[in-house]
Design an enzyme around this catalytic site. Structure first.
Site, mmCIF file in Angstrom:
data_model
loop_
_atom_site.group_PDB
_atom_site.id
_atom_site.type_symbol
_atom_site.label_atom_id
_atom_site.label_comp_id
_atom_site.label_asym_id
_atom_site.label_seq_id
_atom_site.Cartn_x
_atom_site.Cartn_y
_atom_site.Cartn_z
ATOM 1 N N CYS A 67 54.532 -13.736 -23.817
ATOM 2 C CA CYS A 67 54.790 -12.968 -25.039
ATOM 3 C C CYS A 67 53.487 -12.513 -25.696
ATOM 4 C CB CYS A 67 55.583 -13.809 -26.034
ATOM 5 S SG CYS A 67 57.241 -14.262 -25.487
ATOM 6 N N CYS A 94 55.443 -19.057 -26.157
ATOM 7 C CA CYS A 94 55.612 -18.259 -24.926
ATOM 8 C C CYS A 94 54.309 -17.548 -24.567
ATOM 9 C CB CYS A 94 56.741 -17.257 -25.129
ATOM 10 S SG CYS A 94 56.835 -15.968 -23.883
#
Length: 311
Positions: free
Chosen positions: A54, A51
């Protein structure tokens, strides 16, 4: 965030006390999150190694939590390896962040926020911590007296007292929130909103002023609330009329029947938690935010909502 196990290295400008930034699994979720949140607010960061956002949010959260010196805990959960609680909390995209306090979810957001907003999010949670500093005793007593005036129906007197506190301490969030409540009690929503909009930037996102925002939103909803009897009749004719149930909750809250309003919203959430983009949960959080955290209606409502989410 990725591969970082030692909390002492977390944070860009501060070191986090040991145990305040940890990795967790589904097996340790109850201990690291639910049990730990009985002592301090706990932020849960659902992330994955693939991700991209993230990688931005994780360090920002770690830095913000480190700066709070133990008033907040950060728990990181890799959703690829731990899917049970992510599913229960309906994590549909990452990053998703939940905040827990005293065993209940109290806030959440999705996506990577700018560092300034992450700091505000964490600061608001830190203010809930038992370790947060107490206000000046004299001003606190004046605010307590003004709150008592409000309870006894003397909204005008309370407004004067809150205003006097603000002359002594212009950035006193509790006094600003109290002044907002006083004007709402005087049915002057516009003035209440003007007071809130004039609050100093450094307290604009404090828990007290967040509560004031919620109180104003509920007051404006109350102005358009329909007759309770008519809405109850609609629900009796069709218990699956979600809009009628939502409107009934608004009308009940407008009459001061907060517990009954919460009951209707919880029932709506039980029947269809996704109705109108999760409107029932959103409205529940608005009502909870507008009340003191220790209010029995809030504690019971959060507990019942949590039991439905984790069912």
């Amino acid at each position: 965030m990725f591969g970082m196990k030692d909390s002492q290295t977390a944070g860009q400008g501060a070191q986090a006390p040991a145990g305040t930034i940890v990795d967790a699994t589904d097996a340790t979720f109850m201990q690291e999150v639910i049990e730990a949140s009985q002592k301090v607010p706990v932020i849960v960061d659902f992330w994955a190694t693939w991700c991209g956002p993230c990688k931005t949010l994780g360090p920002a959260l770690e830095d913000a939590v480190a700066k709070q010196g133990g008033k907040v805990k950060l728990v990181k959960i890799d959703v690829d390896a731990n899917q049970a609680y992510a599913a229960q909390l309906q994590v549909q995209s990452i990053p998703t962040v939940y905040a827990f306090f005293q065993g209940q979810p109290v806030d959440a957001f999705q996506g990577a926020l700018p560092p300034s907003q992450v700091q505000e999010f964490v600061q608001k949670l830190a203010a809930m911590s038992p370790e947060a500093g107490a206000e000046d005793e004299g001003l606190a007593q004046a605010i307590e007296a003004a709150d008592q005036m409000l309870e006894e129906g003397d909204a005008a007197g309370a407004a004067e007292t809150f205003a006097a506190v603000l002359q002594e301490e212009p950035a006193n969030a509790a006094a600003y929130a109290g002044l907002v409540k006083a004007y709402l009690a005087l049915n002057d929503i516009d003035q209440a909103e003007a007071v809130l909009n004039g609050a100093p930037a450094e307290i604009a996102h404090s828990p007290e002023l967040d509560a004031a925002h919620a109180q104003i939103a509920l007051a404006r909803q109350a102005a358009g609330a329909g007759p309770v009897a008519d809405l109850e009749a609609r629900l009796e004719a069709d218990p699956a009329d979600h809009q009628a149930r939502y409107d009934l909750a608004t009308a009940l809250h407008a009459q001061g029947k907060v517990a009954e309003a919460v009951d209707q919203l919880l029932e709506l959430f039980r029947r269809d938690r996704d109705w109108n983009e999760g409107a029932a949960k959103t409205q529940l959080f608005t009502i909870f935010d507008a009340l003191p955290a220790k209010d029995p209606v809030v504690q019971s409502g959060r507990r019942r909502l949590s039991s439905m989410i984790f069912a």
